[in-house]
Design a protein around this motif. Sequence first.
Motif, PDB file in Angstrom:
ATOM      1  N   LEU A   1      -6.775  -9.701  -5.594  1.00 42.07           N
ATOM      2  CA  LEU A   1      -5.952 -10.532  -6.478  1.00 42.07           C
ATOM      3  C   LEU A   1      -4.471 -10.388  -6.153  1.00 42.07           C
ATOM      4  O   LEU A   1      -3.721 -11.363  -6.184  1.00 42.07           O
ATOM      5  CB  LEU A   1      -6.205 -10.148  -7.939  1.00 42.07           C
ATOM      6  N   SER A   2      -4.041  -9.159  -5.827  1.00 39.20           N
ATOM      7  CA  SER A   2      -2.634  -8.929  -5.459  1.00 39.20           C
ATOM      8  C   SER A   2      -2.506  -7.595  -4.735  1.00 39.20           C
ATOM      9  O   SER A   2      -2.818  -6.548  -5.311  1.00 39.20           O
ATOM     10  CB  SER A   2      -1.740  -8.915  -6.697  1.00 39.20           C
ATOM     11  N   PRO A   3      -2.035  -7.599  -3.483  1.00 42.31           N
ATOM     12  CA  PRO A   3      -1.809  -6.332  -2.765  1.00 42.31           C
ATOM     13  C   PRO A   3      -0.742  -5.456  -3.415  1.00 42.31           C
ATOM     14  O   PRO A   3      -0.587  -4.295  -3.038  1.00 42.31           O
ATOM     15  CB  PRO A   3      -1.359  -6.798  -1.370  1.00 42.31           C
ATOM     16  N   GLN A   4      -0.015  -5.993  -4.412  1.00 41.94           N
ATOM     17  CA  GLN A   4       1.028  -5.205  -5.059  1.00 41.94           C
ATOM     18  C   GLN A   4       0.457  -4.015  -5.830  1.00 41.94           C
ATOM     19  O   GLN A   4       1.201  -3.098  -6.192  1.00 41.94           O
ATOM     20  CB  GLN A   4       1.848  -6.090  -6.007  1.00 41.94           C
ATOM     21  N   VAL A   5      -0.846  -4.005  -6.085  1.00 39.30           N
ATOM     22  CA  VAL A   5      -1.441  -2.868  -6.786  1.00 39.30           C
ATOM     23  C   VAL A   5      -1.639  -1.683  -5.859  1.00 39.30           C
ATOM     24  O   VAL A   5      -1.893  -0.563  -6.324  1.00 39.30           O
ATOM     25  CB  VAL A   5      -2.795  -3.241  -7.423  1.00 39.30           C
ATOM     26  N   LEU A   6      -1.536  -1.878  -4.552  1.00 42.40           N
ATOM     27  CA  LEU A   6      -1.825  -0.822  -3.599  1.00 42.40           C
ATOM     28  C   LEU A   6      -0.633   0.116  -3.432  1.00 42.40           C
ATOM     29  O   LEU A   6       0.519  -0.272  -3.607  1.00 42.40           O
ATOM     30  CB  LEU A   6      -2.204  -1.427  -2.246  1.00 42.40           C
TER      31      LEU A   6
ATOM     32  N   GLY B   1       7.495  -1.497  -1.746  1.00 39.90           N
ATOM     33  CA  GLY B   1       7.723  -2.849  -1.250  1.00 39.90           C
ATOM     34  C   GLY B   1       7.587  -3.893  -2.338  1.00 39.90           C
ATOM     35  O   GLY B   1       8.358  -4.855  -2.395  1.00 39.90           O
ATOM     36  N   ALA B   2       6.615  -3.731  -3.231  1.00 34.72           N
ATOM     37  CA  ALA B   2       6.413  -4.680  -4.322  1.00 34.72           C
ATOM     38  C   ALA B   2       7.610  -4.708  -5.259  1.00 34.72           C
ATOM     39  O   ALA B   2       7.978  -5.770  -5.790  1.00 34.72           O
ATOM     40  CB  ALA B   2       5.150  -4.322  -5.095  1.00 34.72           C
ATOM     41  N   LEU B   3       8.247  -3.558  -5.471  1.00 34.80           N
ATOM     42  CA  LEU B   3       9.436  -3.526  -6.326  1.00 34.80           C
ATOM     43  C   LEU B   3      10.552  -4.368  -5.713  1.00 34.80           C
ATOM     44  O   LEU B   3      11.209  -5.152  -6.416  1.00 34.80           O
ATOM     45  CB  LEU B   3       9.901  -2.084  -6.524  1.00 34.80           C
ATOM     46  N   ASP B   4      10.770  -4.240  -4.410  1.00 36.59           N
ATOM     47  CA  ASP B   4      11.799  -5.038  -3.743  1.00 36.59           C
ATOM     48  C   ASP B   4      11.509  -6.531  -3.874  1.00 36.59           C
ATOM     49  O   ASP B   4      12.407  -7.340  -4.123  1.00 36.59           O
ATOM     50  CB  ASP B   4      11.884  -4.660  -2.258  1.00 36.59           C
TER      51      ASP B   4
ATOM     52  N   ASN C   1      -2.788   8.260  -1.002  1.00 35.86           N
ATOM     53  CA  ASN C   1      -1.780   7.228  -0.768  1.00 35.86           C
ATOM     54  C   ASN C   1      -1.985   6.551   0.581  1.00 35.86           C
ATOM     55  O   ASN C   1      -1.855   5.324   0.703  1.00 35.86           O
ATOM     56  CB  ASN C   1      -0.385   7.845  -0.854  1.00 35.86           C
ATOM     57  N   GLY C   2      -2.303   7.336   1.598  1.00 35.07           N
ATOM     58  CA  GLY C   2      -2.455   6.774   2.938  1.00 35.07           C
ATOM     59  C   GLY C   2      -3.591   5.775   3.032  1.00 35.07           C
ATOM     60  O   GLY C   2      -3.536   4.828   3.821  1.00 35.07           O
ATOM     61  N   PHE C   3      -4.638   5.943   2.222  1.00 34.03           N
ATOM     62  CA  PHE C   3      -5.760   5.011   2.220  1.00 34.03           C
ATOM     63  C   PHE C   3      -5.599   3.909   1.176  1.00 34.03           C
ATOM     64  O   PHE C   3      -6.540   3.168   0.921  1.00 34.03           O
ATOM     65  CB  PHE C   3      -7.066   5.758   2.007  1.00 34.03           C
ATOM     66  N   GLY C   4      -4.397   3.815   0.566  1.00 33.02           N
ATOM     67  CA  GLY C   4      -4.061   2.654  -0.245  1.00 33.02           C
ATOM     68  C   GLY C   4      -4.234   2.774  -1.734  1.00 33.02           C
ATOM     69  O   GLY C   4      -3.974   1.798  -2.453  1.00 33.02           O
ATOM     70  N   ALA C   5      -4.670   3.933  -2.277  1.00 32.98           N
ATOM     71  CA  ALA C   5      -4.842   4.062  -3.722  1.00 32.98           C
ATOM     72  C   ALA C   5      -3.506   3.867  -4.441  1.00 32.98           C
ATOM     73  O   ALA C   5      -2.431   4.104  -3.875  1.00 32.98           O
ATOM     74  CB  ALA C   5      -5.435   5.423  -4.072  1.00 32.98           C
ATOM     75  N   SER C   6      -3.582   3.452  -5.683  1.00 33.82           N
ATOM     76  CA  SER C   6      -2.384   3.101  -6.447  1.00 33.82           C
ATOM     77  C   SER C   6      -1.718   4.344  -7.022  1.00 33.82           C
ATOM     78  O   SER C   6      -1.612   4.524  -8.238  1.00 33.82           O
ATOM     79  CB  SER C   6      -2.750   2.132  -7.585  1.00 33.82           C
TER      80      SER C   6
ATOM     81  N   LEU D   1       2.900  -1.569   2.351  1.00 29.94           N
ATOM     82  CA  LEU D   1       1.574  -2.066   2.001  1.00 29.94           C
ATOM     83  C   LEU D   1       1.615  -2.938   0.748  1.00 29.94           C
ATOM     84  O   LEU D   1       1.002  -4.006   0.705  1.00 29.94           O
ATOM     85  CB  LEU D   1       0.615  -0.886   1.786  1.00 29.94           C
ATOM     86  N   SER D   2       2.351  -2.509  -0.280  1.00 33.35           N
ATOM     87  CA  SER D   2       2.383  -3.274  -1.528  1.00 33.35           C
ATOM     88  C   SER D   2       3.168  -4.571  -1.395  1.00 33.35           C
ATOM     89  O   SER D   2       3.101  -5.433  -2.285  1.00 33.35           O
ATOM     90  CB  SER D   2       2.978  -2.423  -2.651  1.00 33.35           C
ATOM     91  N   ALA D   3       3.915  -4.731  -0.285  1.00 34.48           N
ATOM     92  CA  ALA D   3       4.680  -5.967  -0.065  1.00 34.48           C
ATOM     93  C   ALA D   3       3.959  -6.932   0.859  1.00 34.48           C
ATOM     94  O   ALA D   3       4.471  -8.018   1.147  1.00 34.48           O
ATOM     95  CB  ALA D   3       6.054  -5.624   0.517  1.00 34.48           C
TER      96      ALA D   3
END
Length: 585
Positions: A293-298, A303-306, A131-136, A68-70
């Motif tokens: 602004l950025s899905p990386q917060v989800l 995925g965002a780290l990669d 987590n499943g509903f996207g919270a950070s 999700l975060s990627a």
Amino acid sequence: MGLPRHPATFHAVRAANGLRRQIRSNTLLFLLLAIGVGAAASLAAIAIGQSARGMQRVLFGLAVGEHLSAASHVAPLRLLALPIGGALLGCTLWLLRRRKTIDVVEANALHGGRIPARDTATVVGQTLLSNGFGASVGLEAAYAQAGGGLASLLGQRLKLRRADLRTLMAAGAGAGLGAAFGAPLTGAFYAFEIVLGAYTPAIVAPVVLASLTAATIARTLGIHPYVISAGGGHPIGTADYALYALLGVVCAGFGIALMRLVALVEAGVRRSPIRPAWAPLIGGLLMIPLALLSPQVLSSGHGALDINLAATATLASLGVVILLKLLGSAVSLGFGFRGGLFFASLFLGALIGRFYQLTLAEIPGLHHLAPDDAAVVGMAALAVAVVGGPMTMSLLVLEVTHDFSITGVTIAATLIASTIVREAFGYSFSTWRLHLRGETLRSGRDVGWVRALTAARMMRRDVATIAADTDVAAFRDRFPLGSTKRVVLLDAKGHYAGIAETAAVWSPSADQADRVISMAKFVDTALSPDMTIAEVLEAFDASVADDLAVLSSDGQVLGLITESHARRRYAEELEKAQRDLYGES
């Protein structure tokens, strides 16, 4: 009252008692039990991870294998899953509004490793929902709670001794984390440093075996270990150690700021008119503009780290993502979503490491750091600042990079970060949250016995008393020399009025017509029955008294404690706790 009447029930009970005795006395059987716990924790961790990713695929329209975060873009309508998940979580908070759940650290420190099954289900369910509903937030709290909770439930059924139950529960918690990351050493040291708060020879084998079993089963079932490409082609010199030490300092400051920000948001929500059950829904709404602004917060940010490790970043882009993820984590946790900062701190630490490396590169003539190395060191240093466990995070770096040179400099940076946070702040994120609830825990070390040993348990109830307005002559008639060392004085209403020493009343300088109240000591110093042994000893140190009375809330005398008895009981209980910790008989 008597033996079970049904033969089958009688044999089952006798078999269970026999197994319990063998586990208590046979180390090999306890190790087999730890292996079984590791297997169960692994399956639980896999189920939790797959469930969360499945929910995210359905809710956010992700492809199989996509994080999700990627995601490059998430449709705005799909982001409504955030407040919907918040509303569902709010319902669980309302249903459980009068119940305080126990996590693995609190259970080991205060409850001898005992976690009610309902608490395990609550923590796992709420974390999975968040987590499943996207919270950070990350799933690591659910992994540890599931493994530790299953182990605790098994240990309680077998009626294991306190020390064995704590060890087994920590082994389960570490195994859950080890399975999730495919990193057995990380899981084992998570159990040692964070859950147990101690590392002793007696607990090494069961904890390591459980974590190895969990990681092996996870890999067999197709859960690939987390791997980061770093080090290798970048030799580490003296200048690198110095610069990475400074990065450890930076991460310590950022970690303290992150924990305080989360606490500040939580406090603001509590003081606001928002009811706790509505807070996650509002938090989900606030997360929507951040995610646009950025899905990386989800989610946790795997995925965002990669993406950020592989991409060519700029100071501006890194700064924006750091700020958004910081706000996302603070909003999610502050508004009541359940989870932890374990992977969020790894993600933010990697970004800070890259930001630090790029900043140094702008300074002419300064030694340059390798981007991937800086990211890895920053990842571990910030995680230590927030979560704790310098060896845990250093071994995570070793297991995800397979590079010893970068692990060495990581150990230096994490130790610096850990020392600064311990001295300047004193808490990890989990113990800080407990502190805000009124607890005083600093680690998972077993302090439950300290709280259980109260003044009420130690006091003598056969206390010699006399009216405070009695004259010296009458006192001497009632209490001859040698009959008792001290007498508690009572006022006209029968309330505590101080302590008179028999020897002082019998002093030749004392006038027989004087009232003994004139010789009273410690009139304003007494103990309450719920004071712990630590508080009792502090009271003795502050008053320099040999004896102190224990009083009820209305001033009635309940008993008396001598300093020598309190210190002897403390030494006995401490010796027993250390004997249990080190596995001595």
